[in-house]
Design a protein around this motif. Sequence first.
Motif, PDB file in Angstrom:
ATOM      1  N   ALA A  70       3.277  -3.427  26.378  1.00 40.94           N
ATOM      2  CA  ALA A  70       3.593  -4.218  24.968  1.00 40.94           C
ATOM      3  C   ALA A  70       2.387  -3.681  24.034  1.00 40.94           C
ATOM      4  N   PHE A  71       1.282  -3.573  24.520  1.00 41.90           N
ATOM      5  CA  PHE A  71       0.054  -2.890  23.706  1.00 41.90           C
ATOM      6  C   PHE A  71       0.294  -1.624  23.235  1.00 41.90           C
ATOM      7  N   MET A 375      -8.237 -11.398  28.652  1.00 40.11           N
ATOM      8  CA  MET A 375      -7.074 -11.516  27.589  1.00 40.11           C
ATOM      9  C   MET A 375      -5.640 -11.877  27.748  1.00 40.11           C
ATOM     10  N   VAL A 376      -5.443 -11.034  29.095  1.00 41.87           N
ATOM     11  CA  VAL A 376      -3.954 -11.411  29.371  1.00 41.87           C
ATOM     12  C   VAL A 376      -3.766 -12.573  29.999  1.00 41.87           C
ATOM     13  N   PHE A 383       1.221 -19.279  26.804  1.00 34.30           N
ATOM     14  CA  PHE A 383       2.596 -19.194  26.557  1.00 34.30           C
ATOM     15  C   PHE A 383       3.358 -18.295  27.716  1.00 34.30           C
ATOM     16  N   GLY A 384       2.788 -18.164  28.713  1.00 28.63           N
ATOM     17  CA  GLY A 384       3.394 -17.502  29.804  1.00 28.63           C
ATOM     18  C   GLY A 384       3.760 -16.157  29.704  1.00 28.63           C
ATOM     19  N   ILE A 389       3.662 -10.824  26.233  1.00 25.57           N
ATOM     20  CA  ILE A 389       4.533  -9.537  25.582  1.00 25.57           C
ATOM     21  C   ILE A 389       4.037  -9.599  24.137  1.00 25.57           C
ATOM     22  N   PHE A 390       4.145 -10.784  23.354  1.00 24.16           N
ATOM     23  CA  PHE A 390       3.957 -10.829  22.032  1.00 24.16           C
ATOM     24  C   PHE A 390       2.469 -10.882  21.629  1.00 24.16           C
ATOM     25  N   GLY A 391       1.503 -11.369  22.406  1.00 25.68           N
ATOM     26  CA  GLY A 391       0.092 -11.133  22.217  1.00 25.68           C
ATOM     27  C   GLY A 391      -0.241 -10.003  22.383  1.00 25.68           C
TER      28      GLY A 391
END
Length: 463
Positions: A70-71, A375-376, A383-384, A389-391
């Motif tokens: 995602a990053f 961070m992860v 938010f699980g 994913i979105f973070g």
Amino acid sequence: MIQKFKQYIRNFDYFELGNSFVLYYIMIFSSMPIAVFLSLPSNYVKYFIDEGTLLWNSVILFYLALGILAFIIGYNYLGKKVKSNTIPNIFNKEWNYKRTFFVFGALLIVDLLIKSLQILNGAYFHLGKNLLFLSSAFYSIVGFLNWFGLIALAIAFVYYFYLLQKDDNRYKIWQIMAWSMFSFQFLYGFLSGGRFLVIVPIVIYLLIKHYTWKKSYARVIIAGFFIFAILMPVTNYYKQSFYNYTVELFEPEQEVLVIQFKAKDFSEFSHQVFNYRPPAILHHGIIEGTIRYIVDSSIGSIGRIGQSIVIAAVINKTDEFLYGATLKEFFVNLGPPRFIWKNKSISINGSSNEFGRVYGILGENDFETSVGPTMVGDLYINFGVIGIIFGMLFFGVLFRILFDYLIKYSKASLSGVMIYSIVWIQIIKEFEGWIAPVYSGLVKLLVILLVIHFFLVVKTREN
């Protein structure tokens, strides 16, 4: 195909923020599992093998892979759609020579005052920690002002290489200033026993020379070898020499040259390994003992030993999500320090010890060690998997904007490189912590750096 790969390697920018983050992400989560897989000569490795600890499983690997994927999408695809070059770049300006002297001197004076204050008030472990000072509302601002010395170092190196490139003889003055400041920061970092403090001057030098002079794989590899094979073991040994902590390292009746640590959990074991030193090392034999000590010190510096355990604990033991409870502290942390805002809530960093004990990362009787979720982990706690994913997509875009604006579209300008070197360090080194205090701190740091930039470029009447 081979030729294209070679060209890619030659052009690969390892100090580009997104690339550095990916490399550090892989390193911090994989260094210990890989060391265990390879059965490297290390007391940490031996512990995990003997205990049969599973550092990775398919679920953890999937979440970590999802996060970095995602990053990368955010950084290399979505981030590029943000046209940072359409925003007027305020950093495309040369520094005023006299002003640069003034700013460097002012930052140096503040740095000397802050360091003196910390030494006199017992901010370091070997000076008799003053818990009242360390827990005071005033200490948070003291810690923040520690950046001023590193900013001064960055200014000195940037201006030294700039003048050298222009063949301006004044570079000799800044060469002396830069290396004197480097020596001071490096020596202070070493004597304080801080891994971060002793490594950062080297990183600032490497990063600034990379963008103001030329890229060199050899320079970075040599520096990396020096840091992990020499500097970290020596720093650890120096720091350990001040501890009175003792453990029973081996059974007296045993003739086998093997150190046997006695601990009921990894947290206690980690403290024991950290505090073992020669002559205990010699019980493995000089060569094997030295290798073990170097590997333990290096793994401890790269992967911080427990990050694989941290992310595994977060994923396996989070029963209820917090839905932004830790992230909203970002706005609170942007407020004035607690010695001004008396009712300001204590930062989430203050609960890092409790977090470690609740999740079983720290021993139940360990009330000193602090550990962050990474961070992860912070995104997952809130938010699980959707948070991951979105973070990570968001941070990919953010890092692309920062790199493009400070380096790419400023054409590696003086202020761009100076600010980028500090931002790069803040982002990479704080990956293990809570998101809210890290990025509110980054915002404050950017404001300070912006003010410094304007002081550097202000024209005098002579100009």
